[in-house]
Design a protein around this motif. Sequence first.
Motif, PDB file in Angstrom:
ATOM      1  N   ASN A 116      37.242  40.810  27.223  1.00 23.93           N
ATOM      2  CA  ASN A 116      36.884  41.282  28.565  1.00 23.93           C
ATOM      3  C   ASN A 116      36.712  40.140  29.560  1.00 23.93           C
ATOM      4  OD1 ASN A 116      36.823  43.979  27.696  1.00 23.93           O
ATOM      5  ND2 ASN A 116      34.727  43.751  26.937  1.00 23.93           N
ATOM      6  N   TRP A 117      36.524  38.922  29.047  1.00 26.46           N
ATOM      7  CA  TRP A 117      36.377  37.780  29.945  1.00 26.46           C
ATOM      8  C   TRP A 117      37.745  37.249  30.366  1.00 26.46           C
ATOM      9  CZ3 TRP A 117      31.694  37.829  31.568  1.00 26.46           C
ATOM     10  CH2 TRP A 117      30.610  38.087  30.723  1.00 26.46           C
ATOM     11  N   THR A 118      37.769  36.488  31.423  1.00 24.47           N
ATOM     12  CA  THR A 118      39.013  35.865  31.898  1.00 24.47           C
ATOM     13  C   THR A 118      39.409  34.738  30.952  1.00 24.47           C
ATOM     14  OG1 THR A 118      38.431  36.365  34.194  1.00 24.47           O
ATOM     15  CG2 THR A 118      40.120  34.694  33.825  1.00 24.47           C
ATOM     16  N   ASP A 119      40.669  34.684  30.580  1.00 15.71           N
ATOM     17  CA  ASP A 119      41.184  33.642  29.693  1.00 15.71           C
ATOM     18  C   ASP A 119      41.693  32.475  30.544  1.00 15.71           C
ATOM     19  OD1 ASP A 119      42.322  32.052  27.800  1.00 15.71           O
ATOM     20  OD2 ASP A 119      43.855  33.490  27.160  1.00 15.71           O
ATOM     21  N   PHE A 120      40.897  31.420  30.652  1.00 19.38           N
ATOM     22  CA  PHE A 120      41.276  30.284  31.492  1.00 19.38           C
ATOM     23  C   PHE A 120      42.263  29.349  30.802  1.00 19.38           C
ATOM     24  CE2 PHE A 120      37.039  31.353  33.377  1.00 19.38           C
ATOM     25  CZ  PHE A 120      37.526  31.748  34.613  1.00 19.38           C
ATOM     26  N   SER A 121      42.570  29.600  29.529  1.00 19.29           N
ATOM     27  CA  SER A 121      43.629  28.820  28.885  1.00 19.29           C
ATOM     28  C   SER A 121      45.006  29.289  29.351  1.00 19.29           C
ATOM     29  CB  SER A 121      43.526  28.938  27.365  1.00 19.29           C
ATOM     30  OG  SER A 121      43.787  30.272  26.939  1.00 19.29           O
ATOM     31  N   ASN A 122      45.072  30.468  29.958  1.00 18.86           N
ATOM     32  CA  ASN A 122      46.320  31.007  30.490  1.00 18.86           C
ATOM     33  C   ASN A 122      46.613  30.330  31.836  1.00 18.86           C
ATOM     34  OD1 ASN A 122      48.403  32.526  31.622  1.00 18.86           O
ATOM     35  ND2 ASN A 122      47.596  34.468  30.871  1.00 18.86           N
ATOM     36  N   PRO A 123      47.762  29.671  31.971  1.00 12.45           N
ATOM     37  CA  PRO A 123      48.064  28.983  33.240  1.00 12.45           C
ATOM     38  C   PRO A 123      47.951  29.878  34.463  1.00 12.45           C
ATOM     39  CG  PRO A 123      49.643  28.343  31.560  1.00 12.45           C
ATOM     40  CD  PRO A 123      48.819  29.446  30.962  1.00 12.45           C
ATOM     41  N   LYS A 124      48.196  31.168  34.325  1.00  8.73           N
ATOM     42  CA  LYS A 124      48.105  32.071  35.468  1.00  8.73           C
ATOM     43  C   LYS A 124      46.683  32.181  36.011  1.00  8.73           C
ATOM     44  CE  LYS A 124      52.021  35.009  34.149  1.00  8.73           C
ATOM     45  NZ  LYS A 124      52.471  36.382  33.807  1.00  8.73           N
ATOM     46  N   ASN A 125      45.692  31.837  35.185  1.00  8.67           N
ATOM     47  CA  ASN A 125      44.291  31.968  35.596  1.00  8.67           C
ATOM     48  C   ASN A 125      43.634  30.635  35.924  1.00  8.67           C
ATOM     49  OD1 ASN A 125      44.391  34.764  35.132  1.00  8.67           O
ATOM     50  ND2 ASN A 125      43.876  34.503  32.966  1.00  8.67           N
ATOM     51  N   GLN A 126      44.428  29.560  35.991  1.00  6.60           N
ATOM     52  CA  GLN A 126      43.809  28.241  36.087  1.00  6.60           C
ATOM     53  C   GLN A 126      43.515  27.776  37.512  1.00  6.60           C
ATOM     54  OE1 GLN A 126      46.092  25.600  33.556  1.00  6.60           O
ATOM     55  NE2 GLN A 126      45.171  26.463  31.709  1.00  6.60           N
ATOM     56  N   VAL A 127      43.894  28.550  38.517  1.00  5.75           N
ATOM     57  CA  VAL A 127      43.354  28.321  39.864  1.00  5.75           C
ATOM     58  C   VAL A 127      42.122  29.224  39.951  1.00  5.75           C
ATOM     59  CG1 VAL A 127      43.801  28.393  42.347  1.00  5.75           C
ATOM     60  CG2 VAL A 127      45.660  27.827  40.765  1.00  5.75           C
ATOM     61  N   VAL A 128      41.005  28.707  39.483  1.00  3.56           N
ATOM     62  CA  VAL A 128      39.845  29.568  39.221  1.00  3.56           C
ATOM     63  C   VAL A 128      39.200  30.102  40.496  1.00  3.56           C
ATOM     64  CG1 VAL A 128      39.380  28.462  37.020  1.00  3.56           C
ATOM     65  CG2 VAL A 128      38.304  27.558  39.088  1.00  3.56           C
ATOM     66  N   THR A 129      39.372  29.401  41.603  1.00  3.06           N
ATOM     67  CA  THR A 129      38.712  29.842  42.837  1.00  3.06           C
ATOM     68  C   THR A 129      39.309  31.124  43.399  1.00  3.06           C
ATOM     69  OG1 THR A 129      40.125  28.251  43.983  1.00  3.06           O
ATOM     70  CG2 THR A 129      37.851  27.579  43.539  1.00  3.06           C
ATOM     71  N   LYS A 130      40.472  31.532  42.912  1.00  7.53           N
ATOM     72  CA  LYS A 130      41.042  32.789  43.421  1.00  7.53           C
ATOM     73  C   LYS A 130      40.191  33.981  43.003  1.00  7.53           C
ATOM     74  CE  LYS A 130      44.221  33.764  39.568  1.00  7.53           C
ATOM     75  NZ  LYS A 130      45.642  33.904  39.186  1.00  7.53           N
ATOM     76  N   PHE A 131      39.348  33.810  41.995  1.00 13.94           N
ATOM     77  CA  PHE A 131      38.500  34.908  41.544  1.00 13.94           C
ATOM     78  C   PHE A 131      37.245  35.065  42.408  1.00 13.94           C
ATOM     79  CE2 PHE A 131      40.754  33.449  37.682  1.00 13.94           C
ATOM     80  CZ  PHE A 131      41.421  34.625  37.372  1.00 13.94           C
ATOM     81  N   ILE A 132      36.895  34.031  43.171  1.00 18.34           N
ATOM     82  CA  ILE A 132      35.646  34.090  43.951  1.00 18.34           C
ATOM     83  C   ILE A 132      35.853  33.807  45.430  1.00 18.34           C
ATOM     84  CG2 ILE A 132      34.184  33.519  41.973  1.00 18.34           C
ATOM     85  CD1 ILE A 132      34.126  30.627  42.971  1.00 18.34           C
ATOM     86  N   TYR A 133      37.101  33.523  45.831  1.00 18.17           N
ATOM     87  CA  TYR A 133      37.340  33.227  47.241  1.00 18.17           C
ATOM     88  C   TYR A 133      37.047  34.437  48.120  1.00 18.17           C
ATOM     89  CZ  TYR A 133      39.812  32.109  51.541  1.00 18.17           C
ATOM     90  OH  TYR A 133      40.125  31.903  52.857  1.00 18.17           O
ATOM     91  N   ASP A 134      37.426  35.599  47.638  1.00 19.49           N
ATOM     92  CA  ASP A 134      37.174  36.835  48.375  1.00 19.49           C
ATOM     93  C   ASP A 134      35.752  37.309  48.075  1.00 19.49           C
ATOM     94  OD1 ASP A 134      37.130  39.279  49.604  1.00 19.49           O
ATOM     95  OD2 ASP A 134      38.750  40.168  48.409  1.00 19.49           O
ATOM     96  N   THR A 135      34.891  37.277  49.089  1.00 19.23           N
ATOM     97  CA  THR A 135      33.494  37.700  48.907  1.00 19.23           C
ATOM     98  C   THR A 135      33.258  39.125  49.394  1.00 19.23           C
ATOM     99  OG1 THR A 135      32.904  36.725  51.052  1.00 19.23           O
ATOM    100  CG2 THR A 135      32.642  35.335  49.088  1.00 19.23           C
ATOM    101  N   GLY A 136      34.334  39.832  49.639  1.00 19.48           N
ATOM    102  CA  GLY A 136      34.206  41.210  50.114  1.00 19.48           C
ATOM    103  C   GLY A 136      33.770  42.161  49.014  1.00 19.48           C
TER     104      GLY A 136
END
Length: 734
Positions: A278-298
């Motif tokens: 259920n957690w984000t897999d940061f070993s996956n290159p697609k998820n390694q720009v981590v700020t895209k998950f928190i940039y949107d504060t809406g």
Amino acid sequence: MMAEPKKKGFWGGLFRSRSIARGSGKLEKGRPRRFDDEDDASPQRRQSSIRARTTSPRRRSRRPEPKGKGKEEANGHDHSGRAPLTEWPPPGVSIDDELSLGRAMELVTTGVPVHKGHRRPIAHASNRYYSLHATSAGNHGYESDAVNQHNSMTQLTTLRLQGSGPPDYPWETLEQPSLAFGFGNRPGTITLNYWTSLSSTFPPMIALRDPDLVPRDVDLIQIFDRLKDLEAGLEDEDEELLYRLYKRFLRDPDKVLNPHKTMDRQIMDLVMYLSSPNWTDFSNPKNQVVTKFIYDTGHANHQQYHKFFYQLLLSLELELRINSRQHTTSAKQRLMDQIPPKIQWNLALARRWRDYIRIEEYGKTADQLRLRYKLRKRQVKMLKRFAQMMKWPNLTETLDALRQGDADATLVSVSSHTMAFFSGLVLPGPTFPFLFMNSLIDIDPDPATDDLALLTHLHPHCGFQYRNSYTYWTSTCIVGKVLAPTCLEAGGWVGPARPTADLGRSQIARVRSKRPRQSITPEDVTSISDRSDPLGPPSQIYPASEYVLVTPDTDTIIDTIRIEMLSLRTVAEKKDSGPQWFDASIQFAISGVSWPLRLSYDVSFINAWPCSEGPHPLFFDYVYTVVKVDELMNVIDWGRPIGSGGSALSTPVGDGQPQKPAITQGDDEERVLVVEAFGIPDNEVLARAWCSHWGLSAVTADIRKTCMTCAIREAYAATLTVLILVEDQPRDHE
């Protein structure tokens, strides 16, 4: 034009494994040449009789300890300064002398780099999987073949798994191949370690077993409360405070009979909880720009925002427990080795947060969070310097926008890329160069940058043209590697490079290239030391006649080569929704004749390790052929295994024809082609383009730092058959 050292003997057949060509002589037994008193044949040309007599003289054996006045120091010689060699043998030594080990080391190996290969197992994997590395030392100096990471602005590309500061060895970093030992000290090059690591075999990422553990429901305030507390460190001396982890966030299944109050059980529980899919897999290159998950504060992103910080919190709890002061360094390392890779990437995120970010204010909603970024001032200066080095076409307006954004503290809110870059919340690996360049593009107010919005680390072999002024290429793109001698390299980018008429005013180009024809095998790596030994195979005596002092011709400078144009041809059969794909080529004018070279293969250029107190003598079994850079177009089929395909022979534009007979490698598949590319940078670009055309990776050496002998030995160490010699001149970086 050509220098041919002695013809290759038996030991030369062992110097390089057959990773680059098939076919070699069989092992023959013969009389040791170094012990043959009747052999007075000159080693300048190795005939078949010499080959038979050099089959077995150098087996590693225990030597008797020297006694009395002849006893040597531990390292075999005293390197307290000596005059550089100008002739061989040196004064006081006859060509017929047989040198002892100590004397040979003094005369031959003083100041030479020594290379060693390493094959290391992968934790929790079978013998089929391994990591390959190379280490070098011995030049009596502090300089290496790798670039200074501060000067190259690449500090955030790497992360040491255990401990602080730069890693001591390449296997100590999370990203592999290690980028702490990745970028070479010359533009467009890599290190010997990176070259060997490219042949590592890693197991596929296997999904962790779902532990079916769900943490407690908490809100953002509870998460930020704990993140704020952890800024002061972990309460690792109080079991009751440590156990609050279960009262707040986790569930202890043994809380009645055997509560998990010890740190080792808490570490195990945290690993189990973080193993959930259920957690984000940061070993996956697609998820390694981590700020895209928190940039949107809406509100629409609240669930993702909450999950990110909850995962960060549990990762930080684990990271602080692993690095507790109660554990010894060796215990920490053993523990880290057992952590699954997916969890290690969580720990990397926690390290970046702990090192660079502090919480100022927070509330019930995401938009109430205020953070302090410890790296922001440094990153602003870095981006300014980068824009100046790259001669950014819209420099004035971009720096004005950067200055204003810094004053208003709004830089992190421009985009998710600027948020990552200025905060330092960057995972190690290939993402940083794209965060770097995308931050510059996002801050530039020119609307033309909208056409450059699709640069991504998922397609690293790319570049772009901006305002028809310059092109910029990633350090991993073959166009950048080849054009690098005419450019600067910083932050994983090569530029400013020449523009091309084949791209629009502002356009991204993805470059297609083939896999290189050469690679190094595990057997090659583990035999690096023997294959590149400066003395040759071990013996009890070392005849002076078996060494020769080699130096390049630096007096004859070629000034008849110029780059005419960079061409990009659209790849019609490769279309997708992203930027266009291209095949690249460069056309040169050589003595007034135009020669096109296709950049067909994604080859590598290895920066030679520097030596000291050179030039050094070369053992006769290292064979090479020297050509001037303007003779390269007459060299064909170099290093090509028999019966293999390759690039088509480059032909001149118009009626021009090669002026000299073809130069080939002949039957000696290990012979190193030494290209003297002294003079203007275009000469080295031609040599690199020729390598890409034929699919041959090469060692590049600046003879001010590495002598020709040591560079040839490193080519043997890397199992490569091309060496490019240059002499860098000081450049005005403006």
